[in-house]
Write a protein that holds these residues in place. Structure first.
Motif, PDB file in Angstrom:
ATOM      1  N   LEU A 195     -11.765  -8.765 -14.702  1.00 25.67           N
ATOM      2  CA  LEU A 195     -11.983  -8.035 -15.650  1.00 25.67           C
ATOM      3  C   LEU A 195     -11.854  -9.209 -17.419  1.00 25.67           C
ATOM      4  CD1 LEU A 195      -9.346  -5.089 -15.590  1.00 25.67           C
ATOM      5  CD2 LEU A 195     -12.076  -4.695 -15.711  1.00 25.67           C
ATOM      6  N   SER A 196     -12.658  -8.858 -18.326  1.00 27.46           N
ATOM      7  CA  SER A 196     -12.911  -9.861 -19.594  1.00 27.46           C
ATOM      8  C   SER A 196     -10.904  -9.863 -19.270  1.00 27.46           C
ATOM      9  CB  SER A 196     -13.540  -9.940 -20.499  1.00 27.46           C
ATOM     10  OG  SER A 196     -12.942  -8.397 -21.379  1.00 27.46           O
ATOM     11  N   ALA A 197     -10.327  -9.300 -19.602  1.00 24.11           N
ATOM     12  CA  ALA A 197      -9.156 -10.193 -19.860  1.00 24.11           C
ATOM     13  C   ALA A 197      -7.694  -9.716 -19.456  1.00 24.11           C
ATOM     14  CB  ALA A 197      -8.607  -9.987 -21.065  1.00 24.11           C
ATOM     15  N   SER A 257       3.297  -6.827 -23.694  1.00 22.79           N
ATOM     16  CA  SER A 257       4.357  -7.969 -24.773  1.00 22.79           C
ATOM     17  C   SER A 257       5.604  -7.069 -25.096  1.00 22.79           C
ATOM     18  CB  SER A 257       3.271  -8.150 -25.675  1.00 22.79           C
ATOM     19  OG  SER A 257       2.805  -7.312 -26.214  1.00 22.79           O
ATOM     20  N   GLN A 258       5.922  -7.419 -25.847  1.00 26.86           N
ATOM     21  CA  GLN A 258       7.091  -7.005 -26.932  1.00 26.86           C
ATOM     22  C   GLN A 258       6.980  -7.113 -28.522  1.00 26.86           C
ATOM     23  OE1 GLN A 258      11.820  -7.994 -25.608  1.00 26.86           O
ATOM     24  NE2 GLN A 258      10.918  -9.553 -23.943  1.00 26.86           N
ATOM     25  N   SER A 311      -1.634  -3.891 -23.318  1.00 35.54           N
ATOM     26  CA  SER A 311      -2.649  -3.351 -24.821  1.00 35.54           C
ATOM     27  C   SER A 311      -4.278  -3.530 -23.288  1.00 35.54           C
ATOM     28  CB  SER A 311      -2.967  -4.238 -25.009  1.00 35.54           C
ATOM     29  OG  SER A 311      -2.049  -4.787 -26.301  1.00 35.54           O
ATOM     30  N   VAL A 312      -5.031  -2.577 -22.701  1.00 38.68           N
ATOM     31  CA  VAL A 312      -5.868  -2.662 -21.791  1.00 38.68           C
ATOM     32  C   VAL A 312      -6.759  -3.903 -22.440  1.00 38.68           C
ATOM     33  CG1 VAL A 312      -5.186  -1.130 -20.967  1.00 38.68           C
ATOM     34  CG2 VAL A 312      -6.990  -0.764 -22.777  1.00 38.68           C
ATOM     35  N   GLN A 316      -0.616   0.972 -25.571  1.00 36.57           N
ATOM     36  CA  GLN A 316       0.371   2.016 -25.116  1.00 36.57           C
ATOM     37  C   GLN A 316       1.151   1.197 -25.546  1.00 36.57           C
ATOM     38  OE1 GLN A 316       0.226   3.285 -20.962  1.00 36.57           O
ATOM     39  NE2 GLN A 316       1.842   4.709 -21.042  1.00 36.57           N
ATOM     40  N   LEU A 317       2.166   2.177 -26.522  1.00 35.87           N
ATOM     41  CA  LEU A 317       4.301   1.613 -25.992  1.00 35.87           C
ATOM     42  C   LEU A 317       4.590   2.769 -25.355  1.00 35.87           C
ATOM     43  CD1 LEU A 317       3.428   1.641 -30.550  1.00 35.87           C
ATOM     44  CD2 LEU A 317       3.282   0.343 -29.239  1.00 35.87           C
ATOM     45  N   VAL A 318       6.159   1.972 -25.566  1.00 36.24           N
ATOM     46  CA  VAL A 318       6.792   2.010 -24.869  1.00 36.24           C
ATOM     47  C   VAL A 318       7.874   2.111 -25.356  1.00 36.24           C
ATOM     48  CG1 VAL A 318       7.928   2.289 -21.911  1.00 36.24           C
ATOM     49  CG2 VAL A 318       5.626   1.755 -22.611  1.00 36.24           C
TER      50      VAL A 318
END
Length: 145
Positions: free
Chosen positions: A57-59, A64-65, A73-74, A111-113
């Motif tokens: 993948l490119s990244a 992160s927090q 983040s995808v 996506q936030l957790v």
């Protein structure tokens, strides 16, 4: 006291020490990484293939927090694609505090957790997903403050 009594006292103290160690070791809880460790080991080729695909993948998927949440983040090529997967926040020190959830990024690839699900400390984030029948897998260490 003669030397015979002293030897008996040393042996009794030694036996009491060994019994104490055996008792403590029997009461110590040992958590395995997964309850079905050996079954998971047989499926490890999928993890190897997933790591190889994720490396193309490119990244990498970023974890992160933020102030109130942990952000997943995808990369750009995964946004607005049909992906199915799961995220595991593995707590090495206590398997009872592991967190499992589906990987469901929004349109912007985030996506936030909620941080309320976590306790302070180190987690190993294991992200496994499939896209176009190809497996992907990534691990990352995260310290929750």
């Amino acid at each position: 006291m003669n030397w015979g009594h002293k030897i008996i006292i040393v042996f009794v103290i030694f036996a009491a020490g060994i019994l104490t160690l055996v008792t403590k070791s029997m009461r110590t809880r040992v958590d395995m990484v997964t309850p079905d460790y050996y079954g998971e080991e047989l499926k490890y080729q999928q993890v190897i293939d997933g790591k190889e695909n994720a490396g193309k993948l490119s990244a990498p998927v970023a974890v992160s927090q933020e102030d109130t949440a942990v952000l997943i983040s995808v990369p750009v090529e995964l946004r607005n694609k049909q992906i199915t997967g799961k995220v595991t926040f593995y707590r090495p020190s206590d398997s009872g505090k592991d967190i499992f959830m589906p990987l469901q990024p929004d349109q912007s690839g985030r996506q936030l957790v909620s941080r309320q699900l976590f306790i302070r400390g180190q987690y190993k984030v294991k992200i496994a997903w499939t896209m176009n029948d190809q497996p992907y897998y990534q691990e990352q260490l995260v310290n929750i403050n």
